[in-house]
Enzyme design. Structure first.
Site, PDB file in Angstrom:
ATOM      1  CB  VAL A   9      -0.888  -0.005   1.258  1.00 27.49           C
ATOM      2  CG1 VAL A   9      -1.822   1.185   1.262  1.00 27.49           C
ATOM      3  CG2 VAL A   9      -1.668  -1.315   1.360  1.00 27.49           C
ATOM      4  CB  CYS A  10       1.098   4.220  -2.180  1.00 29.21           C
ATOM      5  SG  CYS A  10       2.011   5.768  -2.222  1.00 29.21           S
ATOM      6  CB  ILE A  11       3.958   4.773   2.921  1.00 24.00           C
ATOM      7  CG1 ILE A  11       3.906   5.194   4.388  1.00 24.00           C
ATOM      8  CG2 ILE A  11       5.025   5.569   2.173  1.00 24.00           C
ATOM      9  CD1 ILE A  11       5.134   4.786   5.180  1.00 24.00           C
ATOM     10  CB  ALA A  39      -1.640   4.525   3.296  1.00 22.51           C
TER      11      ALA A  39
END
Lengths: 130, 135, 102
Positions: free
Chosen positions: A77-79, A82
């Site tokens: 998940v793209c930090i 997110a």
């Protein structure tokens, strides 16, 4: 062949997540491999463990997690996508001084370098978006 | 978690790194986060030494207009980051002539030095790339 | 697995009422490219708005499950081949890259 999946859906109730999930299953069923599934943009919302799905609807997050544990999928998940949407793991919750973390176990927060790596390492990178 | 860094990749992977990538911007400023998200992908790919080209298609060219004042809307001005692309060795930018004509623009109105191609050349441009991302 | 085919598989998930999107796709197509309609894109199977695309390439597919779920399975013109998820994967292997339009 090696596939990676980029999911850029505007909501987790949309059909896009479902399409990506079915495609990922089909890739695996045919003996190909999935290098990574990368959640970007609004799609990161699907990775919250606070989602309550109405009983007569499908919980897409659970389906991803089931498939991931069966097929040892790397679900990233793209930090930055997110964190700005309130999807935090323990480390990020601590870093930003938030009271709790809500990233579903089975997903990992990481940077866009993981997407670049997926593009490099995969024969095909397929985008599912809406 | 697999490798984060391109160093130490197998020879096969090094071969794979010769891939190039085209990123397509199709939305006007302030519409959604797709232009900014696409730009972030460009920077990440460049950091992994993937050759990156950018295509500003349809309303995507509006992202490049000079004299924008994003701060009036309390928005970030993407052009500051676009103008820094050369530092990341991303210097290959395209627009389509018909998109300029539609909005009565010329390349001087755009904040990046874009190559102008015709509609008819678009398909051939896309053919040159191994990966295309179009958010 | 042959990788000689340099052509692109265009995956379209919006309906033809997105006219500018369809114009861009028409410009982005070469005649050996393929089109796959998925999700709301399968509405291109009915009506005439996708005619320009249909003229540009002979390789046109629609995801069967998306057409069926929308009541279009029986109205899909013969020029458009309905395919399964498995065949979707096979198409991705056959073409050098995919380009998603949404």
């Amino acid at each position: 062949m090696i596939f990676s999946i980029l999911i850029y859906a505007s909501s987790n109730s949309s059909q896009t997540e479902q399409s990506a999930l079915r495609f990922t299953r089909a890739v695996l069923q045919q003996g190909h491999s999935i290098h990574r599934v990368f959640f970007y943009g609004e799609s990161v919302n699907a990775c919250s463990n606070l989602i309550v799905t109405p009983r007569d609807e499908t919980n897409i997050t659970e389906q991803w997690l089931t498939l991931a544990s069966a097929a040892k999928l790397d679900m990233v998940v793209c930090i930055s996508a997110a964190v700005r949407r309130g999807i935090l793991d323990g480390a990020e919750a601590k870093r930003h001084n938030k009271s709790s973390a809500n990233l579903s176990e089975g997903f990992q927060l990481s940077g866009l370098g993981q997407l670049a790596d997926a593009i490099i390492m995969s024969d095909r990178t397929i985008t599912f978006g809406n | 978690m697999p490798l984060l860094c391109p160093t130490g990749l197998s020879p096969l992977a090094t071969e794979a790194m010769k891939k190039n990538i085209l990123l397509i911007f199709r939305n006007p400023p302030f519409a959604n986060s797709s232009n900014s998200d696409t730009l972030d992908i460009a920077l990440a790919c460049s950091a992994f030494e993937l050759p990156v080209s950018l295509l500003f298609l349809s309303d995507g060219i509006l992202q490049l207009l000079n004299h924008q004042q994003a701060e009036l809307l309390a928005q970030k001005d993407l052009r500051k980051r676009l103008n820094a692309l050369a530092m990341y060795d991303i210097e290959d930018y395209y627009v389509i002539d018909q998109d300029l004509i539609r909005y009565q623009l010329s390349v001087e109105d755009l904040s990046l030095a874009c190559k102008v191609i015709t509609q008819q050349q678009l398909a051939a441009l896309i053919r040159q790339f191994d990966t295309v991302i179009n958010l | 697995m042959t990788q000689a085919n340099p052509a692109t598989l265009h995956i379209i998930s919006k309906s033809p009422t997105h006219q500018q999107l369809y114009r861009d796709i028409a410009n982005a197509l070469l005649d050996d490219d393929a089109i796959l309609f998925i999700e709301g894109g399968v509405y291109a199977c009915c009506g005439t708005e996708a005619t320009a695309l249909l003229a540009a390439t002979n390789n046109i597919y629609a995801l069967s499950i998306d057409a069926q779920s929308r009541g279009l399975a029986n109205t899909t013109p013969a020029a458009i081949t309905l395919i399964s998820d498995q065949q979707f994967v096979e198409l991705c292997c056959q073409y050098h890259k995919t380009l998603s339009w949404f």
